[in-house]
Design an enzyme around this catalytic site. Sequence first.
Site, mmCIF file in Angstrom:
data_model
loop_
_atom_site.group_PDB
_atom_site.id
_atom_site.type_symbol
_atom_site.label_atom_id
_atom_site.label_comp_id
_atom_site.label_asym_id
_atom_site.label_seq_id
_atom_site.Cartn_x
_atom_site.Cartn_y
_atom_site.Cartn_z
ATOM 1 N N GLU A 6 0.879 -1.163 0.000
ATOM 2 C CA GLU A 6 0.000 0.000 0.000
ATOM 3 C C GLU A 6 0.920 1.217 0.000
ATOM 4 O O GLU A 6 1.809 1.307 0.855
ATOM 5 C CB GLU A 6 -0.875 -0.022 1.257
ATOM 6 C CG GLU A 6 -1.927 1.053 1.225
ATOM 7 C CD GLU A 6 -2.799 1.082 2.471
ATOM 8 O OE1 GLU A 6 -2.760 0.120 3.270
ATOM 9 O OE2 GLU A 6 -3.505 2.093 2.644
ATOM 10 N N ARG A 62 4.749 -12.816 9.920
ATOM 11 C CA ARG A 62 5.468 -11.562 9.693
ATOM 12 C C ARG A 62 6.874 -11.646 10.264
ATOM 13 O O ARG A 62 7.115 -12.396 11.207
ATOM 14 C CB ARG A 62 4.780 -10.419 10.455
ATOM 15 C CG ARG A 62 3.476 -9.988 9.951
ATOM 16 C CD ARG A 62 2.920 -8.922 10.873
ATOM 17 N NE ARG A 62 3.326 -7.592 10.454
ATOM 18 C CZ ARG A 62 2.706 -6.911 9.497
ATOM 19 N NH1 ARG A 62 1.683 -7.418 8.867
ATOM 20 N NH2 ARG A 62 3.107 -5.707 9.165
ATOM 21 N N LYS A 115 4.234 0.647 9.594
ATOM 22 C CA LYS A 115 4.368 1.939 8.912
ATOM 23 C C LYS A 115 3.793 3.074 9.743
ATOM 24 O O LYS A 115 4.303 4.186 9.714
ATOM 25 C CB LYS A 115 3.675 1.866 7.547
ATOM 26 C CG LYS A 115 4.560 1.234 6.493
ATOM 27 C CD LYS A 115 3.917 1.268 5.135
ATOM 28 C CE LYS A 115 2.951 0.119 4.981
ATOM 29 N NZ LYS A 115 2.398 -0.025 3.648
HETATM 30 P P1 ATP Z 1 2.329 -2.104 8.056
HETATM 31 O O1 ATP Z 1 1.715 -2.939 9.105
HETATM 32 O O2 ATP Z 1 3.747 -1.747 8.292
HETATM 33 O O3 ATP Z 1 1.516 -0.922 7.657
HETATM 34 P P2 ATP Z 1 1.283 -3.495 5.863
HETATM 35 O O4 ATP Z 1 1.114 -4.949 5.944
HETATM 36 O O5 ATP Z 1 0.053 -2.697 6.006
HETATM 37 O O6 ATP Z 1 2.430 -3.066 6.818
HETATM 38 P P3 ATP Z 1 1.537 -3.357 3.069
HETATM 39 O O7 ATP Z 1 2.054 -2.258 2.239
HETATM 40 O O8 ATP Z 1 0.104 -3.671 2.991
HETATM 41 O O9 ATP Z 1 1.965 -3.052 4.538
HETATM 42 O O10 ATP Z 1 2.387 -4.675 2.841
HETATM 43 C C1 ATP Z 1 2.691 -5.203 1.594
HETATM 44 C C2 ATP Z 1 3.043 -6.647 1.760
HETATM 45 O O11 ATP Z 1 4.114 -6.802 2.664
HETATM 46 C C3 ATP Z 1 1.886 -7.446 2.308
HETATM 47 O O12 ATP Z 1 1.767 -8.639 1.568
HETATM 48 C C4 ATP Z 1 2.276 -7.701 3.720
HETATM 49 O O13 ATP Z 1 1.702 -8.896 4.177
HETATM 50 C C5 ATP Z 1 3.797 -7.760 3.644
HETATM 51 N N1 ATP Z 1 4.395 -7.382 4.921
HETATM 52 C C6 ATP Z 1 4.211 -6.240 5.604
HETATM 53 N N2 ATP Z 1 4.876 -6.259 6.773
HETATM 54 C C7 ATP Z 1 5.516 -7.445 6.830
HETATM 55 C C8 ATP Z 1 6.375 -8.085 7.789
HETATM 56 N N3 ATP Z 1 6.717 -7.499 8.931
HETATM 57 N N4 ATP Z 1 6.845 -9.320 7.501
HETATM 58 C C9 ATP Z 1 6.535 -9.924 6.345
HETATM 59 N N5 ATP Z 1 5.730 -9.391 5.405
HETATM 60 C C10 ATP Z 1 5.218 -8.171 5.636
HETATM 61 MG MG MG Z 2 -1.502 -3.815 4.530
#
Ligand code: ATP
Ligand code: MG
Length: 580
Positions: A54, A279, A289
């Site tokens: 995102e 994760r 984020k």
């Molecule tokens: P945040 O919680 O930091 O906002 P998010 O999951 O909302 O992270 P996205 O931009 O939606 O961030 O993530 C893109 C991809 O990265 C998704 O498939 C998500 O599952 C993966 N991802 C995000 N954080 C992690 C993590 N700590 N470990 C492994 N994969 C991750």
């Molecule tokens: Mg997300």
Amino acid sequence: MVKNMIQFATKYILICRKQLMDQSLEKTDFIRDTIKKDYREGKFKKLHTRFPPEPNGYLHIGHAKAICLNFELAAEFGGQCNLRFDDTNPSKEESAYVNSIKKDIHWLGFSWGNREYYASDYFQKLYDFALDLIHKSKAYVCDLDADQIRQYRGTLTQPGQDSPYRKRSVEENLQLFENMRQGKYPDGAKVLRAKIDMASPNLNMRDPVMYRIMHQSHHRTGKQWCIYPTYDWAHGQSDSIEKITHSICTLEFEDHRPLYDWFLDQLDIHHPRQIEFARLNLTHMVTSKRMLKTLVEQNYVHGWDDPRMPTLSGMRRRGYPPQAIRNFCQAIGVAKSESTIEIEYLEHFVRQELNRKASRVMGVLDPLKVVIENYPQGESEQLDAVNNPEDPSAGKRKVPFSRVLYIERGDFMEDPPKKFYRLAPGREVRLRYAYFIKCIGVEKDSRGNITSLRCTYDPATKGGDAPDRRKVKATLHWVSAPHAVNADIRIYDTLFSRQGPGQDEDFMDSLNPQSLTVNNRCQLEPSLAAAKPGQIFQFERVGYFYVDDDSSDQRLVLNRTATLKDQWARIKKRKNSTKS
Ligand code: ATP
Ligand code: MG
């Protein structure tokens, strides 16, 4: 003829893919096992994954795990990986984030070819899919506000209640949904919901929201839309449109999988398989984020690419090689249960990579002046120094030697304890690539602080060896004072003092006040005067240092990437001993 060639080429591609499948049998984990099983059962021909960020912040080390996984699986199985921006929330998203995300994925060494997609490209298709569900009486417009929806939803122990708007006719729903799209209602006045089951034990299945009204401009579609799809509604359908075969996501989406499957089943369109993995969490770091954004916006760090940040841009600026991050992600593998990895393990891979690649130089961080009394005044000479003992092709360079030098203050003790083998009064040590020197006196200021050492050198030991084979117990790094270059060296410590910031307290409460200190006393060998931003060096016996973009012709700025001491070995030993 052409037809034959095409047939031959297709056959060849299929054979290659089969070989790749067989080769990847070596690597196993639950995701690879599932993919292989699906392949054997003929569920897909060519693996197709995607990385779906995102664009509401910069990528962090957790994302690197998802990026490596998706792109490496595609490469391993002869498939493809798309980059898809999940840009369904205009209030938080910006094109600046899109650009940083692309830069970071390229930096890690992955390419999505021409397959750069945006969920917003599918807004019309998603709208049409929603109409299809309304026609099938599987979606309805609901006038409850967010609080009421929450109240009606029930709890884990109590079933929810049907919304009073659930029984609206297909015609009425079509009309109201069209009105929503045309901007006839204010934000929050209505939503479109899936009609599933308000008594489902899975809360995600209790008539989840598919569309909300937001009169906001979108970074790509501008003012074209005032209704925006939710993540749950957009994600699976976008996967389907792109013909993704395996939609790999993190564990928190496990409970959303029944909904992911339900939408695709109702629409009767291509149905990818969703697989969840744990994760990545690292000690002394936060990988959310939202939290990282707070640190940036409240100026606790100097931007998203501050070298203390767990962002990929921060790690790049810290001097972490992308290959180290990839090696780390491969080594930790994928799992089904949450765990926290020690930051020292990541640093271990950084050191391993830098040890092979970084040019060696000499730099003194805490200088103590040494005067070689039997070396002629005003003279100097150039000595040969090896650039990288791990890489003979890196060659040699010249370092100047003269009467006045700097050594590390910590390498001298006036009254040394038993196990201190470095320089002390009357003692001889080797200066790396130079000569043996012996301390014959100590100069002090009026308060008794040591200001310089008086030494002699043995001209017969040039290059660092004595012809009479006499031994010394220490080899020190040094810099010739009249030739030395001064710089700002930024020394980093972890951003958070606690191992698990935010676990038992507000994450800001465990910010480490000493996470950045600047050393401007250092004295470096003159070859560093030509150093360019992006270069990385090993200061012998001291650590790895990366030339920062803030450097100018007037002033060199270096970030300490890591010390030389691999703490991981110690942790591993401790872990092994507690296991046995
Ligand atoms: P945040 O919680 O930091 O906002 P998010 O999951 O909302 O992270 P996205 O931009 O939606 O961030 O993530 C893109 C991809 O990265 C998704 O498939 C998500 O599952 C993966 N991802 C995000 N954080 C992690 C993590 N700590 N470990 C492994 N994969 C991750
Ligand atoms: Mg997300």
